[in-house]
Design a protein around this motif. Sequence first.
Motif, mmCIF file in Angstrom:
data_model
loop_
_atom_site.group_PDB
_atom_site.id
_atom_site.type_symbol
_atom_site.label_atom_id
_atom_site.label_comp_id
_atom_site.label_asym_id
_atom_site.label_seq_id
_atom_site.Cartn_x
_atom_site.Cartn_y
_atom_site.Cartn_z
ATOM 1 N N UNK A 88 0.827 -1.205 0.000
ATOM 2 C CA UNK A 88 0.000 0.000 0.000
ATOM 3 C C UNK A 88 0.862 1.256 0.000
ATOM 4 N N UNK A 89 1.954 1.244 0.767
ATOM 5 C CA UNK A 89 2.840 2.413 0.802
ATOM 6 C C UNK A 89 3.458 2.675 -0.572
ATOM 7 N N UNK A 90 3.837 1.604 -1.237
ATOM 8 C CA UNK A 90 4.397 1.742 -2.592
ATOM 9 C C UNK A 90 3.333 2.283 -3.541
ATOM 10 N N UNK A 91 2.125 1.764 -3.433
ATOM 11 C CA UNK A 91 1.036 2.222 -4.293
ATOM 12 C C UNK A 91 0.797 3.719 -4.119
ATOM 13 N N UNK A 92 0.779 4.188 -2.882
ATOM 14 C CA UNK A 92 0.563 5.611 -2.613
ATOM 15 C C UNK A 92 1.696 6.458 -3.181
ATOM 16 N N UNK A 93 2.923 5.974 -3.060
ATOM 17 C CA UNK A 93 4.080 6.702 -3.595
ATOM 18 C C UNK A 93 3.960 6.899 -5.105
ATOM 19 N N UNK A 94 3.376 5.933 -5.789
ATOM 20 C CA UNK A 94 3.314 5.983 -7.244
ATOM 21 C C UNK A 94 1.975 6.515 -7.768
ATOM 22 N N UNK A 95 1.253 7.234 -6.895
ATOM 23 C CA UNK A 95 0.112 8.004 -7.358
ATOM 24 C C UNK A 95 -1.230 7.310 -7.317
ATOM 25 N N UNK A 96 -1.327 6.145 -6.680
ATOM 26 C CA UNK A 96 -2.602 5.441 -6.584
ATOM 27 C C UNK A 96 -3.224 5.709 -5.220
ATOM 28 N N UNK A 97 -4.513 5.989 -5.211
ATOM 29 C CA UNK A 97 -5.176 6.407 -3.979
ATOM 30 C C UNK A 97 -5.632 5.240 -3.116
ATOM 31 N N UNK A 98 -5.861 4.086 -3.733
ATOM 32 C CA UNK A 98 -6.327 2.921 -2.980
ATOM 33 C C UNK A 98 -5.570 1.673 -3.417
ATOM 34 N N UNK A 99 -5.569 0.673 -2.526
ATOM 35 C CA UNK A 99 -4.939 -0.606 -2.863
ATOM 36 C C UNK A 99 -5.683 -1.273 -4.015
ATOM 37 N N UNK A 100 -7.013 -1.085 -4.055
ATOM 38 C CA UNK A 100 -7.817 -1.722 -5.095
ATOM 39 C C UNK A 100 -7.462 -1.178 -6.484
ATOM 40 N N UNK A 101 -7.383 0.160 -6.614
ATOM 41 C CA UNK A 101 -7.071 0.744 -7.923
ATOM 42 C C UNK A 101 -5.655 0.368 -8.358
ATOM 43 N N UNK A 102 -4.744 0.302 -7.403
ATOM 44 C CA UNK A 102 -3.370 -0.084 -7.728
ATOM 45 C C UNK A 102 -3.305 -1.532 -8.193
ATOM 46 N N UNK A 103 -3.958 -2.428 -7.455
ATOM 47 C CA UNK A 103 -3.930 -3.850 -7.805
ATOM 48 C C UNK A 103 -4.531 -4.090 -9.182
ATOM 49 N N UNK A 104 -5.611 -3.397 -9.489
ATOM 50 C CA UNK A 104 -6.268 -3.566 -10.792
ATOM 51 C C UNK A 104 -5.344 -3.113 -11.920
ATOM 52 N N UNK A 105 -4.750 -1.910 -11.794
ATOM 53 C CA UNK A 105 -3.853 -1.405 -12.833
ATOM 54 C C UNK A 105 -2.585 -2.241 -12.913
ATOM 55 N N UNK A 106 -2.047 -2.624 -11.787
ATOM 56 C CA UNK A 106 -0.818 -3.407 -11.716
ATOM 57 C C UNK A 106 -0.992 -4.759 -12.395
ATOM 58 N N UNK A 107 -2.099 -5.427 -12.094
ATOM 59 C CA UNK A 107 -2.352 -6.763 -12.653
ATOM 60 C C UNK A 107 -2.559 -6.688 -14.160
ATOM 61 N N UNK A 108 -3.271 -5.663 -14.611
ATOM 62 C CA UNK A 108 -3.487 -5.489 -16.047
ATOM 63 C C UNK A 108 -2.161 -5.263 -16.777
ATOM 64 N N UNK A 109 -1.268 -4.509 -16.154
ATOM 65 C CA UNK A 109 0.002 -4.166 -16.803
ATOM 66 C C UNK A 109 0.994 -5.329 -16.747
ATOM 67 N N UNK A 110 1.153 -5.937 -15.585
ATOM 68 C CA UNK A 110 2.192 -6.955 -15.400
ATOM 69 C C UNK A 110 1.713 -8.381 -15.671
#
Length: 268
Positions: free
Chosen positions: A74-96
């Motif tokens: 979550x801390x990494x997600x916030x550092x890279x401009x994502x407001x929630x763990x959910x939005x980060x996980x969704x974008x991250x999974x789609x990309x990687x």
Amino acid sequence: MEWISCIHKTIKYIEENLLEENCAEKALREIYMSPMLFNKGFQILTGYSPSTYVRNRRLYLAGKEIKETDRKILDIALDYGFETAESFTKAFTRFHGSNPTQVRQGADLHVFLPLKINLSVYGGDQLKCTVRHMEQIKIAGYVREFASEDAREKIPGFWDEVLAKDNSAGEYALCIDDMGKEKFHYLIGKKIDDEKIPEGMEIYVLPEQDWAVFECHGENPEAIQSLDEKIWKEWLPGNSEYELDGNINVEWYGKDQDSAIWLPVKSI
């Protein structure tokens, strides 16, 4: 500013300010060019819009941190401009292709390194281009808002709608940079000489100025889109006499499959 210098300067700014909010938008302020025209050329040249490039770089670097450190996801997600763990996980999974937990456990990353622009300029002298000073032209047309990222796919559908209700409106198409944030207005219309606005249309006045006029012949939209790519990949990188000077891109459609693209320019 010369076109390739604009590209290099933008990428350099983005890389130096990658974690800054709205860094793609701020990078465009450094080059004093119409954001719409720059975004269009950047996407044609690199395959990515500036905002997509920023998002992909952030997701790659966030993945590296997850794989190489034990920091909280979550801390990494916030550092890279994502407001929630959910939005980060969704974008991250789609990309990687794997979620953050799977990457931490050893799944591979999708590598996305900084862009390096190395062009082989060719064919620019084969484009039919003349620079002309034109008086102002009044255009009446139908207008819709588009995002730079998917405009090429969606604009043909707008053409179908317009021509179905008014088949006299397809003489001009204008991309107008008056919105910011990688959005623009697209107008399909025709030249008019009086002050009366046809019902359902809006008026836009092309200013008196110099225009680089590129001619082509062939079936559209394929012919005009192919010409567009050649302008941004060949003519602009190889041109040392003119630079872009305005916030509009004009497409003109004549008879017998003749068409043209006009770009506002000034002498360097």
